[in-house]
Design a protein around this motif. Structure first.
Motif, mmCIF file in Angstrom:
data_model
loop_
_atom_site.group_PDB
_atom_site.id
_atom_site.type_symbol
_atom_site.label_atom_id
_atom_site.label_comp_id
_atom_site.label_asym_id
_atom_site.label_seq_id
_atom_site.Cartn_x
_atom_site.Cartn_y
_atom_site.Cartn_z
ATOM 1 N N ARG A 26 0.783 -1.232 0.000
ATOM 2 C CA ARG A 26 0.000 0.000 0.000
ATOM 3 C C ARG A 26 0.819 1.288 0.000
ATOM 4 O O ARG A 26 0.490 2.226 -0.720
ATOM 5 N N ASN A 27 1.886 1.333 0.769
ATOM 6 C CA ASN A 27 2.655 2.584 0.844
ATOM 7 C C ASN A 27 3.318 2.972 -0.472
ATOM 8 O O ASN A 27 3.106 4.090 -0.943
ATOM 9 N N PRO A 28 4.095 2.075 -1.091
ATOM 10 C CA PRO A 28 4.668 2.455 -2.385
ATOM 11 C C PRO A 28 3.584 2.773 -3.419
ATOM 12 O O PRO A 28 3.771 3.652 -4.268
ATOM 13 N N LEU A 29 2.457 2.085 -3.307
ATOM 14 C CA LEU A 29 1.358 2.301 -4.246
ATOM 15 C C LEU A 29 0.832 3.738 -4.139
ATOM 16 O O LEU A 29 0.604 4.410 -5.151
ATOM 17 N N LYS A 33 0.881 6.561 -7.096
ATOM 18 C CA LYS A 33 -0.377 7.154 -7.518
ATOM 19 C C LYS A 33 -0.327 8.681 -7.389
ATOM 20 O O LYS A 33 -0.750 9.407 -8.303
ATOM 21 N N GLY A 34 0.194 9.143 -6.285
ATOM 22 C CA GLY A 34 0.305 10.585 -6.052
ATOM 23 C C GLY A 34 1.172 11.237 -7.114
ATOM 24 O O GLY A 34 0.842 12.289 -7.671
ATOM 25 N N PHE A 35 2.280 10.572 -7.434
ATOM 26 C CA PHE A 35 3.209 11.055 -8.447
ATOM 27 C C PHE A 35 2.519 11.156 -9.800
ATOM 28 O O PHE A 35 2.600 12.167 -10.489
ATOM 29 N N LEU A 36 1.796 10.102 -10.164
ATOM 30 C CA LEU A 36 1.079 10.080 -11.447
ATOM 31 C C LEU A 36 0.030 11.177 -11.530
ATOM 32 O O LEU A 36 -0.147 11.805 -12.571
ATOM 33 N N ALA A 48 -4.043 7.756 -17.674
ATOM 34 C CA ALA A 48 -5.347 7.242 -17.255
ATOM 35 C C ALA A 48 -5.291 5.726 -17.103
ATOM 36 O O ALA A 48 -5.828 5.162 -16.144
ATOM 37 N N LEU A 49 -4.594 5.084 -18.027
ATOM 38 C CA LEU A 49 -4.477 3.627 -17.975
ATOM 39 C C LEU A 49 -3.719 3.194 -16.725
ATOM 40 O O LEU A 49 -4.140 2.300 -15.990
ATOM 41 N N LEU A 50 -2.579 3.866 -16.474
ATOM 42 C CA LEU A 50 -1.779 3.529 -15.299
ATOM 43 C C LEU A 50 -2.574 3.756 -14.023
ATOM 44 O O LEU A 50 -2.565 2.918 -13.118
ATOM 45 N N LEU A 51 -3.290 4.876 -13.960
ATOM 46 C CA LEU A 51 -4.076 5.176 -12.767
ATOM 47 C C LEU A 51 -5.163 4.128 -12.543
ATOM 48 O O LEU A 51 -5.393 3.698 -11.409
ATOM 49 N N SER A 52 -5.807 3.703 -13.615
ATOM 50 C CA SER A 52 -6.886 2.728 -13.451
ATOM 51 C C SER A 52 -6.335 1.364 -13.028
ATOM 52 O O SER A 52 -6.953 0.659 -12.227
ATOM 53 N N GLU A 53 -5.163 1.015 -13.530
ATOM 54 C CA GLU A 53 -4.538 -0.248 -13.099
ATOM 55 C C GLU A 53 -4.098 -0.159 -11.635
ATOM 56 O O GLU A 53 -4.228 -1.111 -10.879
ATOM 57 N N LEU A 54 -3.586 1.004 -11.262
ATOM 58 C CA LEU A 54 -3.181 1.203 -9.860
ATOM 59 C C LEU A 54 -4.390 1.096 -8.940
ATOM 60 O O LEU A 54 -4.304 0.543 -7.841
ATOM 61 N N GLU A 55 -5.524 1.631 -9.399
ATOM 62 C CA GLU A 55 -6.747 1.545 -8.597
ATOM 63 C C GLU A 55 -7.137 0.097 -8.367
ATOM 64 O O GLU A 55 -7.612 -0.273 -7.298
ATOM 65 N N ARG A 56 -6.927 -0.704 -9.381
ATOM 66 C CA ARG A 56 -7.233 -2.133 -9.265
ATOM 67 C C ARG A 56 -6.379 -2.776 -8.178
ATOM 68 O O ARG A 56 -6.874 -3.513 -7.338
ATOM 69 N N ILE A 57 -5.071 -2.465 -8.219
ATOM 70 C CA ILE A 57 -4.174 -3.013 -7.191
ATOM 71 C C ILE A 57 -4.604 -2.501 -5.816
ATOM 72 O O ILE A 57 -4.604 -3.251 -4.829
ATOM 73 N N ASN A 59 -7.615 -1.638 -4.829
ATOM 74 C CA ASN A 59 -8.808 -2.367 -4.388
ATOM 75 C C ASN A 59 -8.456 -3.750 -3.860
ATOM 76 O O ASN A 59 -9.000 -4.211 -2.857
ATOM 77 N N ILE A 60 -7.537 -4.410 -4.551
ATOM 78 C CA ILE A 60 -7.145 -5.756 -4.109
ATOM 79 C C ILE A 60 -6.481 -5.688 -2.735
ATOM 80 O O ILE A 60 -6.811 -6.467 -1.841
ATOM 81 N N THR A 61 -5.580 -4.725 -2.551
ATOM 82 C CA THR A 61 -4.898 -4.648 -1.251
ATOM 83 C C THR A 61 -5.880 -4.297 -0.137
ATOM 84 O O THR A 61 -5.792 -4.845 0.956
#
Ligand code: ADP
Ligand code: MG
Length: 226
Positions: A26-29, A33-36, A48-57, A59-61
């Protein structure tokens, strides 16, 4: 009995490990995300693609974290209406925004169960979130309590969502089984795990285009109070 113990020990180790790993991820994530989000000016499509994939990760965490530590369970006496009202209150802002109304039907009275309140709340939350996500055009979600006259209470959730194809019903609750683009497939897995720990069961009935009915059966602590 020995086999059961082994199995439950394994489950608790897996749970702890999952929560631990999720916490570390969660922390590195959050940093990435903040950087993006700061550098949105670059290639916006890739962003947008990277952000949406990060959101997926993310949600999983979040869901892995909620697996929690099984041995920390503390059983409590609770009123089912309290837990339901509590959960609905949490979700009502989001429901209002999406044209969704919760209809609570407690005509059969209240029911006392022995449970870990937060865990049961987590189950109701996961189920109601799914119901809301299935109702793109809004509508009603009916939650009712019934006595099955076998010492158990049935908590039912009826939505007016897209429905679930028959062939998928047996797979609900399998880890990572999802039909959503940004789904995790962990919500129902967590529900099944918690309901099993509470000696209950879950049944799904669904009609495509009409909606889904989810019935959770839980052992009653005492007869209903009126
Ligand atoms: P997720 O919501 O992350 O996809 P879940 O374990 O919560 O994972 O749900 C698994 C799948 O079950 C969902 O992707 C969805 O296809 C289906 N599902 C669950 N509840 C409902 C519902 N009320 N209406 C329609 N589909 C549902
Ligand atoms: Mg879900």
């Amino acid at each position: 009995a020995e086999e059961f113990l082994l199995q439950s020990e394994k489950l608790s180790i897996v749970g702890e490990l999952a929560a631990g790993v999720a916490h570390e991820i969660r922390n590195p994530l959050t940093t990435i995300k903040g950087f993006l989000q700061l550098y949105k000016s670059g290639n916006s499509q890739i962003n947008a693609l990277l952000l949406s994939e990060l959101e997926r990760i993310e949600n999983i965490t979040t869901e892995m974290l909620s697996l929690g530590k099984p041995q920390a369970i503390q059983m409590d006496t609770a009123k089912l209406t309290d837990i339901i009202e509590n959960t609905v209150e949490l979700l009502s802002p989001q429901a209002n925004m999406n044209g969704i109304q919760f209809k609570l039907n407690f005509a059969d009275g209240d029911f006392l169960i022995s449970c870990e309140k937060n865990q049961i709340k987590q189950v109701f939350l996961n189920i109601l979130k799914n119901a809301m996500e299935a109702m793109e055009k809004g509508g009603d979600i009916e939650i009712s309590l019934k006595d099955n006259n076998e010492g158990e209470c049935i908590v039912s959730f009826q939505d007016q969502g897209c429905g679930i194809p028959d062939e998928f019903l047996p797979r609900l609750g399998e880890p990572f089984y999802t039909l959503k683009e940004k789904g995790t497939g962990l919500g129902l897995m967590i529900c099944h795990k918690i309901i099993k720990q509470h000696h209950g069961s879950i049944v799904y009935k669904s009609k495509i285009g009409e909606g889904t009915l989810i019935e959770i059966t839980l052992p009653l602590l005492r007869q209903k109070i009126r």
